[in-house]
Design a protein around this motif. Structure first.
Motif, mmCIF file in Angstrom:
data_model
loop_
_atom_site.group_PDB
_atom_site.id
_atom_site.type_symbol
_atom_site.label_atom_id
_atom_site.label_comp_id
_atom_site.label_asym_id
_atom_site.label_seq_id
_atom_site.Cartn_x
_atom_site.Cartn_y
_atom_site.Cartn_z
ATOM 1 N N SER A 191 51.182 -14.620 -58.904
ATOM 2 C CA SER A 191 52.416 -15.403 -58.913
ATOM 3 C C SER A 191 53.611 -14.539 -58.536
ATOM 4 O O SER A 191 54.559 -15.025 -57.904
ATOM 5 N N MET A 192 53.586 -13.272 -58.915
ATOM 6 C CA MET A 192 54.675 -12.367 -58.553
ATOM 7 C C MET A 192 54.746 -12.180 -57.036
ATOM 8 O O MET A 192 55.841 -12.155 -56.451
ATOM 9 N N LEU A 217 47.700 -4.170 -54.572
ATOM 10 C CA LEU A 217 47.611 -4.698 -55.938
ATOM 11 C C LEU A 217 46.583 -3.946 -56.771
ATOM 12 O O LEU A 217 46.781 -3.713 -57.964
ATOM 13 N N ALA A 218 45.472 -3.554 -56.131
ATOM 14 C CA ALA A 218 44.408 -2.868 -56.866
ATOM 15 C C ALA A 218 44.874 -1.518 -57.399
ATOM 16 O O ALA A 218 44.457 -1.093 -58.486
ATOM 17 N N ILE A 219 45.738 -0.832 -56.651
ATOM 18 C CA ILE A 219 46.253 0.463 -57.129
ATOM 19 C C ILE A 219 47.030 0.268 -58.421
ATOM 20 O O ILE A 219 46.819 0.979 -59.419
ATOM 21 N N GLY A 220 47.956 -0.695 -58.420
ATOM 22 C CA GLY A 220 48.726 -0.949 -59.631
ATOM 23 C C GLY A 220 47.870 -1.470 -60.761
ATOM 24 O O GLY A 220 48.042 -1.082 -61.932
ATOM 25 N N MET A 221 46.919 -2.355 -60.443
ATOM 26 C CA MET A 221 46.065 -2.925 -61.487
ATOM 27 C C MET A 221 45.173 -1.855 -62.106
ATOM 28 O O MET A 221 44.868 -1.921 -63.308
ATOM 29 N N MET A 222 44.741 -0.886 -61.308
ATOM 30 C CA MET A 222 43.920 0.192 -61.848
ATOM 31 C C MET A 222 44.679 0.949 -62.930
ATOM 32 O O MET A 222 44.121 1.272 -63.985
ATOM 33 N N LEU A 223 45.963 1.225 -62.706
ATOM 34 C CA LEU A 223 46.763 1.909 -63.719
ATOM 35 C C LEU A 223 46.892 1.065 -64.979
ATOM 36 O O LEU A 223 46.815 1.585 -66.101
ATOM 37 N N VAL A 224 47.086 -0.237 -64.798
ATOM 38 C CA VAL A 224 47.212 -1.134 -65.947
ATOM 39 C C VAL A 224 45.922 -1.132 -66.770
ATOM 40 O O VAL A 224 45.952 -1.055 -68.005
ATOM 41 N N LEU A 251 54.746 -2.884 -57.193
ATOM 42 C CA LEU A 251 53.650 -2.946 -56.228
ATOM 43 C C LEU A 251 53.291 -4.391 -55.884
ATOM 44 O O LEU A 251 52.925 -4.696 -54.738
ATOM 45 N N ALA A 252 53.386 -5.292 -56.859
ATOM 46 C CA ALA A 252 53.157 -6.709 -56.566
ATOM 47 C C ALA A 252 54.207 -7.233 -55.603
ATOM 48 O O ALA A 252 53.908 -8.051 -54.722
ATOM 49 N N ALA A 253 55.443 -6.758 -55.748
ATOM 50 C CA ALA A 253 56.498 -7.149 -54.809
ATOM 51 C C ALA A 253 56.196 -6.635 -53.412
ATOM 52 O O ALA A 253 56.376 -7.353 -52.419
ATOM 53 N N LEU A 254 55.723 -5.396 -53.314
ATOM 54 C CA LEU A 254 55.369 -4.833 -52.013
ATOM 55 C C LEU A 254 54.235 -5.622 -51.375
ATOM 56 O O LEU A 254 54.253 -5.916 -50.170
ATOM 57 N N ALA A 255 53.226 -5.985 -52.182
ATOM 58 C CA ALA A 255 52.118 -6.793 -51.669
ATOM 59 C C ALA A 255 52.605 -8.170 -51.245
ATOM 60 O O ALA A 255 52.138 -8.722 -50.236
ATOM 61 N N LEU A 287 61.905 -5.483 -53.880
ATOM 62 C CA LEU A 287 61.224 -4.470 -54.695
ATOM 63 C C LEU A 287 61.877 -4.329 -56.058
ATOM 64 O O LEU A 287 61.196 -4.178 -57.083
ATOM 65 N N ILE A 288 63.201 -4.391 -56.080
ATOM 66 C CA ILE A 288 63.919 -4.323 -57.358
ATOM 67 C C ILE A 288 63.577 -5.535 -58.222
ATOM 68 O O ILE A 288 63.356 -5.418 -59.441
ATOM 69 N N ALA A 289 63.530 -6.724 -57.598
ATOM 70 C CA ALA A 289 63.200 -7.939 -58.349
ATOM 71 C C ALA A 289 61.806 -7.834 -58.953
ATOM 72 O O ALA A 289 61.583 -8.215 -60.117
ATOM 73 N N GLY A 290 60.842 -7.318 -58.185
ATOM 74 C CA GLY A 290 59.502 -7.148 -58.721
ATOM 75 C C GLY A 290 59.454 -6.156 -59.868
ATOM 76 O O GLY A 290 58.781 -6.392 -60.876
ATOM 77 N N ALA A 291 60.185 -5.046 -59.719
ATOM 78 C CA ALA A 291 60.219 -4.042 -60.785
ATOM 79 C C ALA A 291 60.865 -4.605 -62.051
ATOM 80 O O ALA A 291 60.402 -4.339 -63.169
ATOM 81 N N VAL A 292 61.918 -5.413 -61.885
ATOM 82 C CA VAL A 292 62.586 -6.019 -63.048
ATOM 83 C C VAL A 292 61.649 -6.994 -63.752
ATOM 84 O O VAL A 292 61.552 -7.026 -64.987
ATOM 85 N N GLY A 293 60.917 -7.816 -62.951
ATOM 86 C CA GLY A 293 59.961 -8.739 -63.554
ATOM 87 C C GLY A 293 58.863 -8.002 -64.304
ATOM 88 O O GLY A 293 58.489 -8.392 -65.415
#
Length: 415
Positions: free
Chosen positions: A101-102, A82-89, A319-323, A129-135
């Motif tokens: 929640s995701m 999650l931290a990797i994705g959040m860093m980009l955000v 990445l949230a879906a992967l986590a 993973l697709i569901a997370g990316a769509v969200g």
């Protein structure tokens, strides 16, 4: 020969002009400049080392036992993802409050697919993973193209995905997961090769990582020299390489003396290498830094800021879906209460690891360092039987200190 030629800097006596004393001064200035330019990253590395040393002393070495080191990776893998994705955000100048929640929603979705409907776990993994990316893409569209602040959109997303989780699970815990999916959260690399006191595949991977890191560092130094950029002196560069190699070697030996490298660690390694390359070398990474650092200038330079923002949030959703899959596989069940406060841990990891509130600053490695700081704090305090109430207090002060240091460093640089 002219008089001017005889008074060249090369002919100056020692201690003047270009002599050894001046060279030493230049080295010190270069080192000080390098430290100032990377103050947050160096500071967090030093802090991480001190925290590890202190807890290793306080716990009589329990922190650095091979089994505990392996558990440390498995317990904090989802936070690091999650931290990797959040860093980009955060680098892009936004925030995402919906990732906790995701993760719960994706875990519930995976449980419904595999447990209730018997979907093969590889298919379920891809669908999740697709569901997370769509969200994430849905939130990114609202933020990038409709101009709704990310705080509001992701706050709403936090409520929506938590509600969907309750709907899918109907308030109950659902499990267990198939064995193949469980290994993602709890599995280790298989044994292979001759019988030794260590896990052979882990040793080979550790040696390969050492070779890769050394070659990468040497190549980066040569590229900087080709472009006439300042580089640290050779002795300091060699000291840095020795420190990196020693750290990797110690971690490799610790993991190899237990059950070997966790599968989740390999996933994390691939993410760190991939995202690190993208943020350092790819056009997309430069655009993320550009829109977070100076959005008007980025627009004038032709950066498609809306597209970049949209992709950043879609990536965060994936990445949230992967986590979510990792934590659900580790717990071997999906729960309606899963993912609570995960977004806060990811945000704290990013800021502790060097992200700036104003955007445009941060690294993938910094996010990992920040996550490890929190992970070692959690693990060490658990070994010392510190209550959860005091754990929250200590982690809160750690976050406050990191952000305060960022503000102080900016003011000092500005003055």
């Amino acid at each position: 020969m002219s008089t001017e030629a005889t008074k060249s800097p090369a002919a100056a006596p020692p201690g003047r002009g270009g002599g050894p004393a001046a060279g030493g001064g230049n080295v010190l200035q270069l080192l000080a400049g390098n430290m100032r330019g990377n103050m947050r990253q160096y500071g967090m590395l030093i802090a991480l080392g001190l925290i590890v040393a202190l807890f290793a002393f306080w716990t009589d070495g329990q922190l650095l036992l091979p089994r505990n080191v392996s558990n440390l990776v498995l317990q904090n893998g989802y936070v690091l993802i999650l931290a990797i994705g959040m860093m980009l955000v955060i680098i892009a100048g936004h925030i995402d409050l919906s990732v906790g929640s995701m993760t719960a929603f994706v875990g519930a979705f995976a449980a419904v697919l595999t447990v209730q409907h018997g979907v093969p776990w590889p298919v379920a993994l891809v669908l999740c993973l697709i569901a997370g990316a769509v969200g994430g893409a849905a939130q990114g569209f609202l933020i990038a193209y409709l101009g709704i602040p990310s705080f509001i959109v992701t706050l709403a997303g936090m409520l929506v995905f938590r509600g969907f989780t309750e709907i899918l699970l109907q308030g109950q815990t659902l499990g267990p997961f198939p064995n193949g999916l469980q290994k993602m959260g709890n599995g280790f690399l298989p044994e292979a090769g001759p019988h030794t006191n260590y896990h052979n595949i882990t040793l080979m991977l550790g040696l390969a990582l050492i070779v890769f890191v050394v070659l990468q560092e040497v190549r980066d130094r040569r590229r900087q020299q080709e472009f006439s950029l300042d580089v640290v002196p050779r002795n300091l560069f060699l000291l840095k390489l020795v420190s990196i190699v020693a750290a990797i070697l110690v971690l490799t030996l610790l993991l190899a003396s237990y059950k070997g490298a966790p599968i989740l660690l390999l996933v994390l390694g691939a993410l760190v290498v991939g995202y690190g390359y993208v943020m350092r070398n790819a056009v997309f990474g430069r655009h993320v830094y550009a829109i977070g650092g100076n959005l008007p200038a980025a627009k004038l330079s032709g950066v498609q800021d809306k597209k970049v923002t949209f992709l950043v949030f879609m990536n965060m959703g994936a990445l949230a879906a992967l986590a979510g899959l990792a934590i659900a596989a580790r717990l071997n069940a999906a729960s309606p209460k899963a993912g609570l406060n995960y977004e806060l841990e990811a945000i704290a990891s990013s800021f502790i690891g060097g992200a700036s509130m104003s955007g445009g600053v941060g690294t993938v490695l910094g996010a990992i360092i920040g996550g490890l700081v929190l992970g070692v704090l959690n693990n060490g305090m658990n070994l010392l039987s510190v209550g959860t109430d005091w754990q929250q207090v200590i982690k809160g002060f750690a976050l406050l200190a990191a952000v305060g240091f960022d503000v102080w460093n900016k003011r000092r640089s500005g003055s």
